[in-house]
Structures are given as structure tokens and as C-alpha cells.
Design an enzyme around this catalytic site. Sequence first.
Site, PDB file in Angstrom:
ATOM      1  N   ASN A 107       0.649  -0.941  -0.174  1.00 22.06           N
ATOM      2  CA  ASN A 107      -0.302  -0.111   0.657  1.00 22.06           C
ATOM      3  C   ASN A 107       1.170   1.142  -0.180  1.00 22.06           C
ATOM      4  O   ASN A 107       2.010   1.528   0.241  1.00 22.06           O
ATOM      5  CB  ASN A 107      -0.929   0.126   0.677  1.00 22.06           C
ATOM      6  CG  ASN A 107      -2.117   1.352   1.604  1.00 22.06           C
ATOM      7  OD1 ASN A 107      -2.197   1.210   0.025  1.00 22.06           O
ATOM      8  ND2 ASN A 107      -1.926   1.528   2.716  1.00 22.06           N
ATOM      9  N   HIS A 109       0.768   4.857   1.484  1.00 16.93           N
ATOM     10  CA  HIS A 109      -0.089   5.953   2.167  1.00 16.93           C
ATOM     11  C   HIS A 109       0.670   7.194   2.284  1.00 16.93           C
ATOM     12  O   HIS A 109       1.879   7.517   2.555  1.00 16.93           O
ATOM     13  CB  HIS A 109       0.064   5.452   4.315  1.00 16.93           C
ATOM     14  CG  HIS A 109      -1.220   6.091   4.423  1.00 16.93           C
ATOM     15  ND1 HIS A 109      -2.609   5.638   4.733  1.00 16.93           N
ATOM     16  CD2 HIS A 109      -0.622   7.073   5.168  1.00 16.93           C
ATOM     17  CE1 HIS A 109      -3.151   6.708   5.481  1.00 16.93           C
ATOM     18  NE2 HIS A 109      -2.106   7.532   6.095  1.00 16.93           N
ATOM     19  N   SER A 136       4.559   7.080   2.338  1.00 18.56           N
ATOM     20  CA  SER A 136       5.098   5.977   2.842  1.00 18.56           C
ATOM     21  C   SER A 136       4.318   4.621   2.223  1.00 18.56           C
ATOM     22  O   SER A 136       3.382   4.346   1.749  1.00 18.56           O
ATOM     23  CB  SER A 136       5.210   5.399   4.310  1.00 18.56           C
ATOM     24  OG  SER A 136       5.169   6.213   5.552  1.00 18.56           O
ATOM     25  N   ASP A 145      -2.602   0.571   7.779  1.00 11.38           N
ATOM     26  CA  ASP A 145      -1.361   1.528   7.989  1.00 11.38           C
ATOM     27  C   ASP A 145      -1.042   1.376   8.852  1.00 11.38           C
ATOM     28  O   ASP A 145       0.102   2.195   9.468  1.00 11.38           O
ATOM     29  CB  ASP A 145      -2.353   3.082   7.534  1.00 11.38           C
ATOM     30  CG  ASP A 145      -3.730   3.710   6.774  1.00 11.38           C
ATOM     31  OD1 ASP A 145      -3.616   2.781   5.497  1.00 11.38           O
ATOM     32  OD2 ASP A 145      -4.254   4.324   7.042  1.00 11.38           O
TER      33      ASP A 145
HETATM   34  C1  GAR Z   1      -2.544   8.794  -3.301  1.00 11.33           C
HETATM   35  O1  GAR Z   1      -2.032  10.243  -2.588  1.00 11.33           O
HETATM   36  C2  GAR Z   1      -3.058   7.800  -1.906  1.00 11.33           C
HETATM   37  O2  GAR Z   1      -1.329   7.787  -1.491  1.00 11.33           O
HETATM   38  C3  GAR Z   1      -3.356   7.836  -1.501  1.00 11.33           C
HETATM   39  O3  GAR Z   1      -5.144   8.176  -2.291  1.00 11.33           O
HETATM   40  C4  GAR Z   1      -3.834   9.152  -3.500  1.00 11.33           C
HETATM   41  C5  GAR Z   1      -4.985   8.371  -4.430  1.00 11.33           C
HETATM   42  O4  GAR Z   1      -3.693   8.354  -6.065  1.00 11.33           O
HETATM   43  N1  GAR Z   1      -4.334   7.203  -0.817  1.00 11.33           N
HETATM   44  C6  GAR Z   1      -4.580   7.007   0.825  1.00 11.33           C
HETATM   45  O5  GAR Z   1      -4.873   7.904   0.975  1.00 11.33           O
HETATM   46  C7  GAR Z   1      -5.165   5.539   1.406  1.00 11.33           C
HETATM   47  N2  GAR Z   1      -5.630   5.187   2.083  1.00 11.33           N
HETATM   48  P1  GAR Z   1      -4.222   8.526  -7.010  1.00 11.33           P
HETATM   49  O6  GAR Z   1      -5.482   7.964  -7.327  1.00 11.33           O
HETATM   50  O7  GAR Z   1      -4.008   9.043  -8.145  1.00 11.33           O
HETATM   51  O8  GAR Z   1      -2.872   7.634  -7.071  1.00 11.33           O
END
Ligand code: GAR
Length: 210
Positions: A107, A109, A136, A145
Site C-alpha cells: 500500500n 499511504h 510511505s 496503515d
Molecule cells: C494517493 O495520494 C494515495 O497516497 C492516497 O490516495 C491517493 C490516490 O491517488 N491513498 C490513501 O489515502 C490510502 N488511504 P491516485 O488515485 O491518483 O493514485
Amino acid sequence: KPRICVLISGNGSNLQAMIDAVEGGQLNAEIVAVISNRPGVFGLERAEKAGIPAHCLDHKDYPVRDEFDAKLQSLIDSVKPDAVVLAGFMRILTAEFVEHFSGKLLNIHPSLLPKFKGLNTHQRAIDNGDSEHGVSVHFVTPELDGGPVIIQSRVPVFEDDAASDLAERVQEQERRIYPLVLQWFVAGRLTMKDNKAVLDDHILPPQGYA
Ligand code: GAR
């Protein structure tokens, strides 16, 4: 070639970075499926454009979490992945699901874990007055997480930052580090042992590779 299954819920900019890394030869793997839990998201279009089988499993069709996870698990199993990659996948997964893919579930995060688990991480970093924030990549364990960190990337927080400014700065780093970690993983350099991330036989420290 190692097989990667990517789970998304939205824009898919991390997915795009992986597609680009595969096409550019930095990631020696095949993205065999993209699965979204939300219909109509842009990430599904990105997959289709890249010729990757794109599936939508709408969690709203499954009132019971276990049933959604069971369905998701069998869909993923059917593509026989070596790595299952959460890339902006915004659903909490059952312990049973996580255990099933243990050691190959990753994942990203958007915080410097263990800080700011959960949602709204950018706003929380600002509200906390932090001068530094980041992202991370970690192995997924049943603790939300809370799995062992593989790598972090840090960004500055500026005084006039809005959450969206910070998100943009963090996501630039995401696109850089996630494909890198995946290449380590598919090359067999990265494993999870005793709840720790291990790279090239070195146990990584709590903040991951540095
Ligand atoms: C990213 O910033 C990722 O780190 C976050 O969502 C966004 C997705 O962007 N993930 C979380 O918050 C997980 N809990 P993307 O769809 O453009 O890859």
C-alpha cells in the site's frame, strides 16, 4: 514476467506511474488487472487505454463487508498475481483478505507513518503545524496503515500551503517511489519477514529504506 494486480478507487495517478514504468522498462513486470471499487473513475480509463483488463467491483453492491472482500479475493486470485498493489484504494480490508495475500500486498499511504494513519492526512499535517510531511509505502497487515514501512519520501510544508498544494507535492513523490518499490519486489529483493520489511537480506528500519 511477474504479474501485478492493481487496486484503485479514483484518479489512478499511481497506476499511471506504474504503467509508464512498465512501458519505459524500469518495472519489469506485467500489470495483469486493474480493479476499482468505484464505477466510472479515471483510473479505469487509464487501464483501458493501456490495454490492461479493467474491472469494477462496486462495494455498494455488497452490503456485507465480508462478501465484498470474498468476491474481491476470488477476482484477484483468478488473475494469479505475484503482487497485489493498493494504489489509492480507499476501502478497509478484512483481516482474512489481508492474511490471504500476506507478503505480497503493498500500500501507499500519504503520510510519514506512523503519523496520520487513516484519512485527510494532508490537512492533518497542516493543522498539526508540521514543517515536514510525506508518503510511505508499506506491506499491508491487518492493522490499518500499520504494516512494516518499506520506504518514505519527505516533502516540506510551507506556511501558505493548502491541503491540495501539499497533496500535489506528495503525489509527485508517490509517482517516483512506488514503481521503484515494485521493481524491488518483483525482482525478489523485497520480502516481509516476522512483520518486518527485508530488502536484500537487510531488515529495514521503522522508517524504511533511506
Ligand atoms: C494517493 O495520494 C494515495 O497516497 C492516497 O490516495 C491517493 C490516490 O491517488 N491513498 C490513501 O489515502 C490510502 N488511504 P491516485 O488515485 O491518483 O493514485
